[in-house]
Scaffold this motif. Sequence first.
Motif, PDB file in Angstrom:
ATOM      1  N   ASN A 204      52.454  69.594 -44.097  1.00 16.02           N
ATOM      2  CA  ASN A 204      53.258  68.890 -43.097  1.00 16.02           C
ATOM      3  C   ASN A 204      53.497  67.451 -43.519  1.00 16.02           C
ATOM      4  O   ASN A 204      54.606  66.943 -43.409  1.00 16.02           O
ATOM      5  CB  ASN A 204      52.559  68.902 -41.731  1.00 16.02           C
ATOM      6  CG  ASN A 204      52.752  70.222 -41.018  1.00 16.02           C
ATOM      7  OD1 ASN A 204      53.527  71.061 -41.483  1.00 16.02           O
ATOM      8  ND2 ASN A 204      52.056  70.419 -39.918  1.00 16.02           N
TER       9      ASN A 204
ATOM     10  N   LYS B  84      56.083  67.532 -46.089  1.00 19.25           N
ATOM     11  CA  LYS B  84      57.405  67.948 -45.579  1.00 19.25           C
ATOM     12  C   LYS B  84      58.050  66.860 -44.738  1.00 19.25           C
ATOM     13  O   LYS B  84      59.257  66.665 -44.787  1.00 19.25           O
ATOM     14  CB  LYS B  84      57.252  69.209 -44.702  1.00 19.25           C
ATOM     15  CG  LYS B  84      57.089  70.490 -45.502  1.00 19.25           C
ATOM     16  CD  LYS B  84      57.342  71.741 -44.663  1.00 19.25           C
ATOM     17  CE  LYS B  84      56.286  71.947 -43.610  1.00 19.25           C
ATOM     18  NZ  LYS B  84      56.463  73.224 -42.884  1.00 19.25           N
ATOM     19  N   TYR B  85      57.234  66.170 -43.936  1.00 20.50           N
ATOM     20  CA  TYR B  85      57.834  65.263 -42.953  1.00 20.50           C
ATOM     21  C   TYR B  85      57.683  63.793 -43.331  1.00 20.50           C
ATOM     22  O   TYR B  85      57.461  62.940 -42.479  1.00 20.50           O
ATOM     23  CB  TYR B  85      57.260  65.555 -41.559  1.00 20.50           C
ATOM     24  CG  TYR B  85      57.421  67.017 -41.183  1.00 20.50           C
ATOM     25  CD1 TYR B  85      58.701  67.608 -41.192  1.00 20.50           C
ATOM     26  CD2 TYR B  85      56.324  67.817 -40.882  1.00 20.50           C
ATOM     27  CE1 TYR B  85      58.853  68.954 -40.898  1.00 20.50           C
ATOM     28  CE2 TYR B  85      56.475  69.155 -40.573  1.00 20.50           C
ATOM     29  CZ  TYR B  85      57.734  69.725 -40.585  1.00 20.50           C
ATOM     30  OH  TYR B  85      57.901  71.039 -40.301  1.00 20.50           O
TER      31      TYR B  85
ATOM     32  N   ASP C 197      49.836  60.286 -43.122  1.00 18.83           N
ATOM     33  CA  ASP C 197      51.076  60.094 -43.904  1.00 18.83           C
ATOM     34  C   ASP C 197      51.829  58.898 -43.363  1.00 18.83           C
ATOM     35  O   ASP C 197      51.516  58.383 -42.276  1.00 18.83           O
ATOM     36  CB  ASP C 197      51.934  61.368 -43.858  1.00 18.83           C
ATOM     37  CG  ASP C 197      52.442  61.688 -42.479  1.00 18.83           C
ATOM     38  OD1 ASP C 197      53.098  60.826 -41.879  1.00 18.83           O
ATOM     39  OD2 ASP C 197      52.176  62.828 -41.977  1.00 18.83           O
TER      40      ASP C 197
ATOM     41  N   ILE D 121      53.354  69.769 -30.128  1.00 22.14           N
ATOM     42  CA  ILE D 121      53.418  70.294 -31.495  1.00 22.14           C
ATOM     43  C   ILE D 121      52.333  71.327 -31.796  1.00 22.14           C
ATOM     44  O   ILE D 121      52.475  72.116 -32.717  1.00 22.14           O
ATOM     45  CB  ILE D 121      53.355  69.164 -32.552  1.00 22.14           C
ATOM     46  CG1 ILE D 121      52.192  68.235 -32.235  1.00 22.14           C
ATOM     47  CG2 ILE D 121      54.671  68.409 -32.644  1.00 22.14           C
ATOM     48  CD1 ILE D 121      51.955  67.180 -33.307  1.00 22.14           C
TER      49      ILE D 121
ATOM     50  N   ARG E  50      58.798  73.226 -32.713  1.00 20.93           N
ATOM     51  CA  ARG E  50      59.233  72.316 -33.775  1.00 20.93           C
ATOM     52  C   ARG E  50      60.031  71.206 -33.108  1.00 20.93           C
ATOM     53  O   ARG E  50      60.769  71.452 -32.169  1.00 20.93           O
ATOM     54  CB  ARG E  50      60.113  73.047 -34.795  1.00 20.93           C
ATOM     55  CG  ARG E  50      59.476  74.308 -35.364  1.00 20.93           C
ATOM     56  CD  ARG E  50      60.179  74.793 -36.619  1.00 20.93           C
ATOM     57  NE  ARG E  50      59.821  73.987 -37.774  1.00 20.93           N
ATOM     58  CZ  ARG E  50      60.665  73.689 -38.766  1.00 20.93           C
ATOM     59  NH1 ARG E  50      61.919  74.102 -38.702  1.00 20.93           N
ATOM     60  NH2 ARG E  50      60.273  72.952 -39.774  1.00 20.93           N
ATOM     61  N   THR E  51      59.889  69.984 -33.596  1.00 18.35           N
ATOM     62  CA  THR E  51      60.606  68.883 -32.922  1.00 18.35           C
ATOM     63  C   THR E  51      62.099  68.951 -33.262  1.00 18.35           C
ATOM     64  O   THR E  51      62.505  69.650 -34.181  1.00 18.35           O
ATOM     65  CB  THR E  51      60.034  67.513 -33.326  1.00 18.35           C
ATOM     66  OG1 THR E  51      60.206  67.375 -34.719  1.00 18.35           O
ATOM     67  CG2 THR E  51      58.575  67.394 -32.965  1.00 18.35           C
TER      68      THR E  51
ATOM     69  N   GLY F 163      60.182  75.855 -41.938  1.00 16.79           N
ATOM     70  CA  GLY F 163      58.915  75.864 -41.207  1.00 16.79           C
ATOM     71  C   GLY F 163      58.931  76.944 -40.145  1.00 16.79           C
ATOM     72  O   GLY F 163      60.003  77.374 -39.716  1.00 16.79           O
ATOM     73  N   SER F 164      57.759  77.383 -39.762  1.00 17.67           N
ATOM     74  CA  SER F 164      57.676  78.466 -38.779  1.00 17.67           C
ATOM     75  C   SER F 164      57.224  77.959 -37.409  1.00 17.67           C
ATOM     76  O   SER F 164      57.306  78.671 -36.419  1.00 17.67           O
ATOM     77  CB  SER F 164      56.689  79.514 -39.265  1.00 17.67           C
ATOM     78  OG  SER F 164      55.437  78.896 -39.477  1.00 17.67           O
ATOM     79  N   GLY F 165      56.708  76.743 -37.358  1.00 18.29           N
ATOM     80  CA  GLY F 165      56.194  76.230 -36.075  1.00 18.29           C
ATOM     81  C   GLY F 165      54.832  76.819 -35.748  1.00 18.29           C
ATOM     82  O   GLY F 165      54.361  76.736 -34.617  1.00 18.29           O
TER      83      GLY F 165
ATOM     84  N   LEU G 176      50.446  74.113 -36.999  1.00 13.36           N
ATOM     85  CA  LEU G 176      49.540  73.310 -36.164  1.00 13.36           C
ATOM     86  C   LEU G 176      48.832  74.148 -35.109  1.00 13.36           C
ATOM     87  O   LEU G 176      47.695  73.842 -34.742  1.00 13.36           O
ATOM     88  CB  LEU G 176      50.299  72.154 -35.510  1.00 13.36           C
ATOM     89  CG  LEU G 176      50.694  71.009 -36.453  1.00 13.36           C
ATOM     90  CD1 LEU G 176      51.402  69.906 -35.683  1.00 13.36           C
ATOM     91  CD2 LEU G 176      49.469  70.441 -37.159  1.00 13.36           C
TER      92      LEU G 176
HETATM   93  P1  ADP Z   1      56.199  73.762 -39.108  1.00 12.27           P
HETATM   94  O1  ADP Z   1      55.784  72.642 -39.934  1.00 12.27           O
HETATM   95  O2  ADP Z   1      56.180  75.066 -39.744  1.00 12.27           O
HETATM   96  O3  ADP Z   1      57.459  73.481 -38.344  1.00 12.27           O
HETATM   97  P2  ADP Z   1      53.824  73.132 -37.587  1.00 12.27           P
HETATM   98  O4  ADP Z   1      53.162  73.855 -36.483  1.00 12.27           O
HETATM   99  O5  ADP Z   1      53.007  72.843 -38.794  1.00 12.27           O
HETATM  100  O6  ADP Z   1      55.139  73.919 -37.929  1.00 12.27           O
HETATM  101  O7  ADP Z   1      54.339  71.772 -37.005  1.00 12.27           O
HETATM  102  C1  ADP Z   1      55.010  71.753 -35.772  1.00 12.27           C
HETATM  103  C2  ADP Z   1      55.976  70.581 -35.701  1.00 12.27           C
HETATM  104  O8  ADP Z   1      55.234  69.349 -35.597  1.00 12.27           O
HETATM  105  C3  ADP Z   1      56.826  70.409 -36.911  1.00 12.27           C
HETATM  106  O9  ADP Z   1      57.967  71.230 -36.823  1.00 12.27           O
HETATM  107  C4  ADP Z   1      57.159  68.942 -36.853  1.00 12.27           C
HETATM  108  O10 ADP Z   1      58.263  68.734 -35.987  1.00 12.27           O
HETATM  109  C5  ADP Z   1      55.930  68.308 -36.281  1.00 12.27           C
HETATM  110  N1  ADP Z   1      55.017  67.768 -37.308  1.00 12.27           N
HETATM  111  C6  ADP Z   1      53.908  68.351 -37.804  1.00 12.27           C
HETATM  112  N2  ADP Z   1      53.291  67.566 -38.698  1.00 12.27           N
HETATM  113  C7  ADP Z   1      54.029  66.421 -38.768  1.00 12.27           C
HETATM  114  C8  ADP Z   1      53.918  65.212 -39.537  1.00 12.27           C
HETATM  115  N3  ADP Z   1      52.926  65.023 -40.392  1.00 12.27           N
HETATM  116  N4  ADP Z   1      54.863  64.278 -39.333  1.00 12.27           N
HETATM  117  C9  ADP Z   1      55.870  64.464 -38.457  1.00 12.27           C
HETATM  118  N5  ADP Z   1      56.040  65.580 -37.720  1.00 12.27           N
HETATM  119  C10 ADP Z   1      55.130  66.562 -37.878  1.00 12.27           C
END
Ligand code: ADP
Length: 561
Positions: A457, A460-461, A485, A498, A504-505, A515-517, A520
């Motif tokens: 994550n 990715k973000y 991060d 989340i 997912r945001t 991503g699958s949501g 977390l």
């Molecule tokens: P995925 O990453 O597969 O979408 P996650 O359950 O890991 O699903 O994360 C859920 C959501 O939380 C993400 O879609 C994202 O919007 C937000 N998120 C998670 N980790 C971070 C991060 N490190 N920085 C910003 N947003 C995050």
Amino acid sequence: MKFKRRGFLGGFNRFRLILTLGLAVLLPAAALIYVNFSQLRAIERDKGIEAIFNREFQEVLAITEKKINKKAYTMTEEARDLFPSPDADTQEKEKKLDLILAQKPWLSHAYLFDEKGFVFRSQPGLMGDKYFREEHDHMTESFHMWLAKEGKMQTETIHKRPRGISFSLIQVKRANGDAYLEGAMFVLPQTSTDRAVLGGVAYEGCYLKGILFQDILDETVNQKSTDQGGNRLAMMIYPADMEMGKEIKPLAVSPGGWGEGKPEVSRKFDDVFRGLALGIKFQGTSVEAIGQTWVHRSFLILACLSLVIVGGLVLTKHIVSKEMALARLKSDFVSNVSHELRTPLALIRLYAETLELGRITTKEKKQEYYRIIRKESERLTALINNILDFSRIEAGHKEYEFRQTDIADLVRNTLDSYRYQIEQQGFAFEESIDPDLPPVRVDREAIARALVNLVNNALKYSADEKFLGVKLYRGNGAVKLEVVDHGIGITRRDQSKIFEKFYRTEVPLVHNTKGSGLGLSLVRHITQAHGGEVAVESTPGKGSKFTLSLPLASATQQPAT
Ligand code: ADP
């Protein structure tokens, strides 16, 4: 394009939901509330409750009058049965009438008239009263004169009356004030109809209460009060010509007394006691007060029920909206996951085909291709593991295998396999692992998966500033694992969501990232299974910090879930 379609479908479903809620639930509920409300208003306006009570009261009074009449007829018939024959001599007649007066002390006079003569006897005990004596003298004379003239006609008239008896109320005087006499004149059944023979008795007013009225009032009030429960009735018998507004002096009152006020309903006696009236009301309260209390209570109940209905509707809408949101997230999930599966597969196939064709000659290039294939298959494995874990958790079959573990070693090894990828993507990577951590009982695979999800994550973000920090240390009786991060960050509103499955945001970078949501939600489940918790601190635009706390004490004895 894809989002547009989903948006339209979502909007359509929402519209359908609102339509269904509106037509099937809201409208009938509102109509029901409205109808009940206006009915109550109508009852309040028309004094409906009061009308019901009044009707009931009128019925009670009619029945009471009937009972009193019946008793008066029976008592008079009993006296008549003792009457002497008109053919007996005067002495005999006087003796018999005196006997009747002696047996029935409530009678003031008894008389017998026929063509040959007139015998009029009065209650000897009452002769001490001057007024009574005068009454006796006066009646003896005036009755005789009147009957001598009208006797024949009266006999004919009374023969036509029910049971051959005619009643009339006479106002008289006694030493202690005004009084009433109830006179009963009758024909003797055994005498022929063409003879002018008339008998009569007069009931002394002050006795009427005890012998005629009281029992019947008592019985009626007791019976009605037990029938209805709640409020006790009060009844009275009073002179019908009492002036309005003047205090009523009752002749007889039901047990418990009359109390204050006028009768709610009154009824003038029509036959036997013409001149008297019956009155009824509630004891201690009025019909109006009862009606008002009832209407107020009904309004209150209706208001409470309406609130419950509205509350229920709001709750239903909330639940349905939540279900719909979950359904939408699920459909997003399917498309996201298919997309995420396709990309590594396409890459693996592309690089494998290129290698197969034998066009790659340099060893370094070949090594790079092999690495890409391995990396992509690892990504696939991680994704599939996430999905499998998630479905096991959902089905309640997920089991953890807790073992004494050197957690520092576990974290270091897991990060090692990602180090190259992290640096390749241009991330500044800081790793800080406390060297003196005690061994902890954990499920190694699960903790590694949680860490990989957090690291992925962070990679990715993060957009402009690429930084990843992983810290493992001991604090507050727990081992803490921090993943930091400097990426896009998460708004406060989203921070609470989340960790929910599929969530997912709505940030553009998240939309454009696969991503699958699920990541977390798995991290949270894994941490909780270890008796710990996961927390997030984040500032949009600045970065995020996820902290896993694994309690040292409970983590060592955590059972498998
Ligand atoms: P995925 O990453 O597969 O979408 P996650 O359950 O890991 O699903 O994360 C859920 C959501 O939380 C993400 O879609 C994202 O919007 C937000 N998120 C998670 N980790 C971070 C991060 N490190 N920085 C910003 N947003 C995050």
